[in-house]
Write a protein that holds these residues in place. Structure first.
Motif, PDB file in Angstrom:
ATOM      1  N   ARG A   1      60.332  23.847 -23.410  1.00  0.00           N
ATOM      2  CA  ARG A   1      61.083  22.652 -23.832  1.00  0.00           C
ATOM      3  C   ARG A   1      61.254  21.710 -22.647  1.00  0.00           C
ATOM      4  N   PHE A   2      61.233  20.411 -22.956  1.00  0.00           N
ATOM      5  CA  PHE A   2      61.638  19.409 -21.969  1.00  0.00           C
ATOM      6  C   PHE A   2      62.788  18.645 -22.601  1.00  0.00           C
ATOM      7  N   GLY A   3      64.000  18.974 -22.211  1.00  0.00           N
ATOM      8  CA  GLY A   3      65.151  18.359 -22.863  1.00  0.00           C
ATOM      9  C   GLY A   3      65.129  18.697 -24.340  1.00  0.00           C
ATOM     10  N   ALA A   4      65.173  17.652 -25.170  1.00  0.00           N
ATOM     11  CA  ALA A   4      65.230  17.893 -26.606  1.00  0.00           C
ATOM     12  C   ALA A   4      63.844  18.131 -27.192  1.00  0.00           C
ATOM     13  N   ILE A   5      62.812  17.894 -26.384  1.00  0.00           N
ATOM     14  CA  ILE A   5      61.460  17.984 -26.924  1.00  0.00           C
ATOM     15  C   ILE A   5      60.895  19.377 -26.720  1.00  0.00           C
ATOM     16  N   GLU A   6      60.379  19.949 -27.800  1.00  0.00           N
ATOM     17  CA  GLU A   6      59.757  21.252 -27.698  1.00  0.00           C
ATOM     18  C   GLU A   6      58.256  21.028 -27.541  1.00  0.00           C
ATOM     19  N   ALA A   7      57.758  21.145 -26.315  1.00  0.00           N
ATOM     20  CA  ALA A   7      56.353  20.841 -26.058  1.00  0.00           C
ATOM     21  C   ALA A   7      55.453  21.963 -26.563  1.00  0.00           C
ATOM     22  N   LEU A   8      55.921  23.181 -26.447  1.00  0.00           N
ATOM     23  CA  LEU A   8      55.162  24.322 -26.970  1.00  0.00           C
ATOM     24  C   LEU A   8      56.109  25.152 -27.820  1.00  0.00           C
ATOM     25  N   ARG A   9      55.710  25.434 -29.071  1.00  0.00           N
ATOM     26  CA  ARG A   9      56.607  26.194 -29.931  1.00  0.00           C
ATOM     27  C   ARG A   9      55.986  27.528 -30.311  1.00  0.00           C
ATOM     28  N   GLY A  10      55.935  28.413 -29.357  1.00  0.00           N
ATOM     29  CA  GLY A  10      55.445  29.752 -29.675  1.00  0.00           C
ATOM     30  C   GLY A  10      53.936  29.823 -29.735  1.00  0.00           C
ATOM     31  N   VAL A  11      53.294  29.573 -28.609  1.00  0.00           N
ATOM     32  CA  VAL A  11      51.836  29.609 -28.567  1.00  0.00           C
ATOM     33  C   VAL A  11      51.357  30.994 -28.137  1.00  0.00           C
ATOM     34  N   SER A  12      50.466  31.549 -28.904  1.00  0.00           N
ATOM     35  CA  SER A  12      49.837  32.818 -28.522  1.00  0.00           C
ATOM     36  C   SER A  12      48.339  32.586 -28.394  1.00  0.00           C
ATOM     37  N   LEU A  13      47.780  33.023 -27.296  1.00  0.00           N
ATOM     38  CA  LEU A  13      46.369  32.755 -27.051  1.00  0.00           C
ATOM     39  C   LEU A  13      45.812  33.832 -26.139  1.00  0.00           C
ATOM     40  N   ALA A  14      44.669  34.398 -26.554  1.00  0.00           N
ATOM     41  CA  ALA A  14      44.004  35.383 -25.702  1.00  0.00           C
ATOM     42  C   ALA A  14      42.763  34.742 -25.121  1.00  0.00           C
ATOM     43  N   ILE A  15      42.610  34.876 -23.810  1.00  0.00           N
ATOM     44  CA  ILE A  15      41.442  34.286 -23.176  1.00  0.00           C
ATOM     45  C   ILE A  15      40.501  35.399 -22.760  1.00  0.00           C
ATOM     46  N   PRO A  16      39.367  35.500 -23.465  1.00  0.00           N
ATOM     47  CA  PRO A  16      38.432  36.571 -23.149  1.00  0.00           C
ATOM     48  C   PRO A  16      37.785  36.333 -21.798  1.00  0.00           C
ATOM     49  N   PRO A  17      37.359  37.366 -21.112  1.00  0.00           N
ATOM     50  CA  PRO A  17      36.716  37.176 -19.819  1.00  0.00           C
ATOM     51  C   PRO A  17      35.326  36.589 -19.998  1.00  0.00           C
ATOM     52  N   ALA A  18      34.908  35.815 -19.029  1.00  0.00           N
ATOM     53  CA  ALA A  18      33.519  35.377 -18.938  1.00  0.00           C
ATOM     54  C   ALA A  18      33.009  34.664 -20.177  1.00  0.00           C
ATOM     55  N   THR A  19      33.846  33.794 -20.744  1.00  0.00           N
ATOM     56  CA  THR A  19      33.357  32.912 -21.807  1.00  0.00           C
ATOM     57  C   THR A  19      33.961  31.537 -21.575  1.00  0.00           C
ATOM     58  N   THR A  20      33.428  30.559 -22.309  1.00  0.00           N
ATOM     59  CA  THR A  20      34.045  29.246 -22.262  1.00  0.00           C
ATOM     60  C   THR A  20      34.783  29.005 -23.556  1.00  0.00           C
ATOM     61  N   LEU A  21      36.053  28.644 -23.394  1.00  0.00           N
ATOM     62  CA  LEU A  21      36.905  28.387 -24.529  1.00  0.00           C
ATOM     63  C   LEU A  21      37.278  26.915 -24.498  1.00  0.00           C
ATOM     64  N   ALA A  22      37.070  26.221 -25.617  1.00  0.00           N
ATOM     65  CA  ALA A  22      37.401  24.803 -25.644  1.00  0.00           C
ATOM     66  C   ALA A  22      38.786  24.616 -26.236  1.00  0.00           C
ATOM     67  N   LEU A  23      39.525  23.665 -25.685  1.00  0.00           N
ATOM     68  CA  LEU A  23      40.859  23.367 -26.196  1.00  0.00           C
ATOM     69  C   LEU A  23      40.862  21.912 -26.629  1.00  0.00           C
ATOM     70  N   LEU A  24      41.187  21.674 -27.896  1.00  0.00           N
ATOM     71  CA  LEU A  24      41.151  20.316 -28.433  1.00  0.00           C
ATOM     72  C   LEU A  24      42.512  19.936 -28.975  1.00  0.00           C
ATOM     73  N   GLY A  25      42.802  18.648 -28.915  1.00  0.00           N
ATOM     74  CA  GLY A  25      44.055  18.170 -29.490  1.00  0.00           C
ATOM     75  C   GLY A  25      44.287  16.728 -29.112  1.00  0.00           C
ATOM     76  N   HIS A  26      45.083  16.048 -29.918  1.00  0.00           N
ATOM     77  CA  HIS A  26      45.380  14.650 -29.637  1.00  0.00           C
ATOM     78  C   HIS A  26      46.483  14.573 -28.581  1.00  0.00           C
ATOM     79  N   ASN A  27      46.826  13.313 -28.166  1.00  0.00           N
ATOM     80  CA  ASN A  27      47.900  13.129 -27.179  1.00  0.00           C
ATOM     81  C   ASN A  27      49.148  13.892 -27.616  1.00  0.00           C
ATOM     82  N   GLY A  28      49.770  14.542 -26.674  1.00  0.00           N
ATOM     83  CA  GLY A  28      51.051  15.168 -26.990  1.00  0.00           C
ATOM     84  C   GLY A  28      50.935  16.441 -27.805  1.00  0.00           C
ATOM     85  N   ALA A  29      49.724  16.959 -27.981  1.00  0.00           N
ATOM     86  CA  ALA A  29      49.581  18.190 -28.749  1.00  0.00           C
ATOM     87  C   ALA A  29      50.116  19.386 -27.965  1.00  0.00           C
TER      88      ALA A  29
END
Lengths: 320, 493
Positions: free
Chosen positions: B21-49
């Motif tokens: 959270r940043f003040g009243a803004i919840e920037a991340l609300r419970g993100v779960s993510l596994a990053i496998p070794p030795a691969t490329t993972l792309a992350l997509l999203g609009h502004n403020g995602a």
């Protein structure tokens, strides 16, 4: 609410103590009282008169330095002492002691001030040299011109000018009255003119000033030009006041022009000024020297003590 | 789960239920993510995602408020910080370059890799850096002993990337690349993407953030979509088309609220700015009288630069591609840097925008200034005890009201707004948009750049920017989030 009511009478005093010029002015009064006490009450008014006379030159050069410093971080005019000596020498030289050429000498000093300010601006704006270095360099050139010119020339003021410089109106030196008038105009200019508002906006936040549509370039230029003119006029009058120009007549003013601005409560990083504080600080600094003289303190120790007192006042007024 | 070249091994790092959270803004609300070794993972999203927040947490520059950071079964969340992340082999190349401009490439490398020491460290580092640069970018010749401030943007980006991949003390386990290809040239970008499989052979995983969808599809194995601080989808890249990628980032929303009574068509063109366009995009930004025109797209793709060009032209700079009809005022949402005069009162901050118009012989009337300031304080309902209150005593939203009042008080024909609602609470935002709509109805032209999609519903038309070019022009009736996203990622409808 009783507790608040009890505090109410103090409120104006507290507000007064928060004024940026308060500490310098209080210091000046205290030191003056000390001087008077040390001399067992004799010459109280004479001391004040002399302080006002000499202090005037601090104020006039301080006004110019104040404008430049107000323009924001990095802005400073270190050519002031050289400008003063140059204008003093060339002005006295052109007049050659003749009353008839008084106006001519005055105009020359004025023109030199404008030219000096313009030279500083040229280096700062066109060649993008930091003001501290640019004005120091311009000052060095002015100093060299003065030294070259000073060989074998007379530097005595015309009698009429000498009289005017030393004239009193009642207890007040005439030049102090002139400086008072100038200060009033500058104070008004800073608070109620487009120029003043633009300069203070520039000093606080240059980017915001541009985006608010202010024309900051001309205001910045005017600050340096006025600083040059004020230094030149102060040098002209100082040469007259002290009976003739000399090469080292303005060497104090490098530090003093800055010290009175800062001690007077103007903000070192720009954007806020106090003209009243300039007077308090000028009188304080002159009176300290007087007091230490009265106490027959040696010259070396005098400098040390002056420095300590400046630091003390700066520390007391705080938050800069 | 998926057959990674890493050999189906356990993830290198696993985030679980990350909340920030940043003040009243919840920037991340419970993100779960596994990053496998030795691969490329792309992350997509609009502004403020929430992409940047998530990456900052991975790099250790932010600590999560809740959640677990699991590496080899151990939870590091409680003591998570940049040095620890570094020690575990996590390197980050941020979008805003983080090299010190006064130091050369070798010295900048030493700053990140504190293990470098001993006699001849310069020579050794230079050799290592040169080798890594060669591996990634091929034959690019860079001056590694020149302060990086004097190098081109692309060269600095290359150094920063090579620095991250440097095998000190061992090859990194995870490198985060935040929009690395936008400041590299086409060739270098291609080289970097071709290098990724080689990095995987050293056991390095890569998180790749990009707005170029084709890059993502051809070079990444997994694609993760984010929206509003949550992960919305996770897919194999092979299953996806560009359309599918756009859908990953958000669901198509119903068109914006229909227009009020603005039937009176006015067509006096107030602003025209020629810009390069993408195929199918408009060739110029046009704004007419009584119109609110939105500037959208991903942050930093030329919207702000366009507004600044328009303002510079209004200030008298020569701009052959700009045509303006009327007076211009500018409001920035970056209050401390571009708006507020911190030593002044509300009143002085408000009237400073029009002092040049109300002056008489260069002088200002105190009474007139007070009258104007009081008038606008009332009109915008600035919550301040009086106009003599210092501006810094006000909340951010009320400071922004003062700045907008400053612009409006100057009676501009054209109002340029640069993300003006940044950090402004919802209630104030609503009030301010009501004021802006009102001012537009009176004939003012308003150009609004915003990073918040919801704010675009106030616009009659919206131009979408992509890498300094116009990708699309969306009329209010046709506005929907999917079309905006497509254009933002240069995939014109």
């Amino acid at each position: 609410m009783p507790p608040e009511r009890a505090e109410a009478p103090h409120a104006p005093l507290i507000r007064l103590a928060r004024r940026p010029w308060f500490y310098a002015a209080t210091g000046a009064v205290l030191v003056w009282l000390l001087v008077v006490a040390s001399a067992e009450g004799r010459g109280a008014w004479a001391t004040l008169g002399t302080a006002l006379g000499f202090g005037t030159f601090y104020v006039i050069t301080g006004l110019g330095q104040m404008l430049v410093i107000a323009a924001g971080p990095g802005n400073i005019d270190l050519s002031i002492p050289s400008m003063m000596t140059l204008a003093g020498y060339l002005g006295m030289g052109l007049m050659g002691g003749e009353n008839g050429r008084l106006a001519l000498g005055f105009l020359l000093a004025f023109g030199l001030g404008l030219a000096g300010g313009a030279a500083n601006l040229l280096l700062i704006r066109l060649f993008a040299i930091p003001p501290m270095i640019a004005t120091l360099a311009a000052g060095l050139v002015m100093q060299s011109v003065t030294i070259a010119y000073s060989r074998g020339s007379t530097a005595k003021p015309p009698p009429l000018l000498l009289d005017a410089a030393l004239a009193h109106l009642g207890p007040l030196p005439l030049i102090a009255l002139g400086a008072l008038l100038l200060s009033a105009v500058m104070a008004l200019l800073m608070s109620r003119s487009v120029f003043g508002r633009t300069l203070l906006a520039l000093g606080q936040n240059a980017r915001a000033a541009y985006l608010a549509g202010l024309r900051t370039g001309p205001a910045h230029a005017a600050a340096y030009l006025l600083s040059g003119v004020f230094a030149a006029l102060a040098g002209f009058w100082l040469a007259a006041y002290s009976g003739g120009a000399s090469l080292n007549m303005a060497e104090d003013f490098l530090l003093m022009s800055i010290a009175v601005v800062v001690l007077g409560g103007s903000r070192v990083s720009g954007g806020a000024v106090s003209v009243g504080g300039l007077w308090g600080a000028s009188l304080l600094l002159y009176l300290i020297v007087t007091l230490l003289n009265v106490w027959t303190v040696s010259a070396g120790l005098r400098y040390v003590l002056t420095g300590l007192i400046i630091l003390l006042v700066l520390g007391l007024s705080g938050e800069r | 789960m998926t057959g990674d070249p890493g050999g189906g091994s356990a993830p290198f790092i696993r985030l679980e239920g990350i909340v920030k959270r940043f003040g009243a803004i919840e920037a991340l609300r419970g993100v779960s993510l596994a990053i496998p070794p030795a691969t490329t993972l792309a992350l997509l999203g609009h502004n403020g995602a929430g992409k940047s927040t998530l990456m900052n947490i991975l790099a250790g520059t932010l600590r999560p408020d809740r959640g677990a950071i699991l590496i080899a079964g151990e939870d590091h969340a409680a003591h998570w910080q940049a040095r620890r992340a570094y020690g575990l082999g996590i390197r980050c190349v941020f979008q805003e370059l983080s090299l010190c401009p006064n130091l050369d490439a070798v010295e900048n490398t030493r700053i990140l890799h504190r293990e470098i020491s001993g006699r001849g460290w310069r020579r050794r580092t230079e050799a290592l850096l040169e080798e890594t640069l060669g591996r990634i970018f091929g034959g690019a010749k860079l001056d590694l002993r020149h302060p990086v401030g004097g190098l081109s943007l692309a060269a600095r980006q290359m150094i920063e990337i090579a620095r991250a991949f440097l095998p000190i003390p061992a090859p990194p386990r995870l490198v985060i690349l935040d929009e690395p290809t936008s400041s590299l040239g086409a060739q270098a970008a291609e080289a970097l993407l071709r290098f990724l499989p080689e990095a995987h052979r050293d056991g390095t995983a890569v998180i790749f953030i990009s707005h170029r969808l084709r890059e993502v599809l051809t070079h990444c194995r997994r694609v993760v979509g984010m929206r509003d601080g949550e992960i919305t989808a996770e897919r194999d890249a092979a299953e996806l088309t560009p359309e599918g990628l756009v859908e990953l980032m958000g669901s198509a929303r119903a068109a914006a609220t229909s227009d009020e009574a603005r039937a009176k068509e006015r067509d006096r063109v107030r602003v025209s700015l020629r810009l390069p366009s993408l195929p199918g995009g408009p060739s110029a930004l046009i704004a007419r009288e009584a119109e609110i025109v939105g500037l959208a797209g991903l942050d930093g793709h030329g919207q702000r630069a366009s507004l600044l060009r328009l303002f510079a032209a209004a200030q008298g700079a020569r701009m052959p591609d700009v045509r303006l009809d009327g007076r211009v005022a500018y409001v920035s949402g970056d209050r401390p840097r571009e708006g507020v005069f911190p030593l002044w009162t509300v009143g002085h901050n408000l009237t400073v925008g029009l002092i040049r118009r109300i002056q008489r012989w260069g002088w200002l009337s105190a009474a007139q200034e007070r009258e104007i300031a009081e008038d606008w304080r009332g009109r915008l309902q600035v919550r301040a005890p009086s106009i003599a209150t210092p501006i810094l005593a006000l909340s951010g939203g009320n400071q922004q009201k003062v700045l907008i009042a400053r612009a409006l008080a100057a009676e501009p024909d054209i109002l340029l707004l640069d993300d003006p609602m940044r950090g402004v609470d919802i209630g104030t935002k609503r009030e301010l948009f009501a004021v802006l709509r009102d001012e537009a109805a009176r004939g003012r032209t308003i150009l609004l750049y915003t990073t918040e999609t919801e704010e675009l519903v106030h616009c009659d038309r919206t131009y979408v920017f992509f890498e300094g070019r116009l990708a699309d022009e969306i009329p209010r009736a046709a506005f929907n989030e999917e079309r905006l996203l497509r254009a933002s990622f240069a995939h014109a409808a």
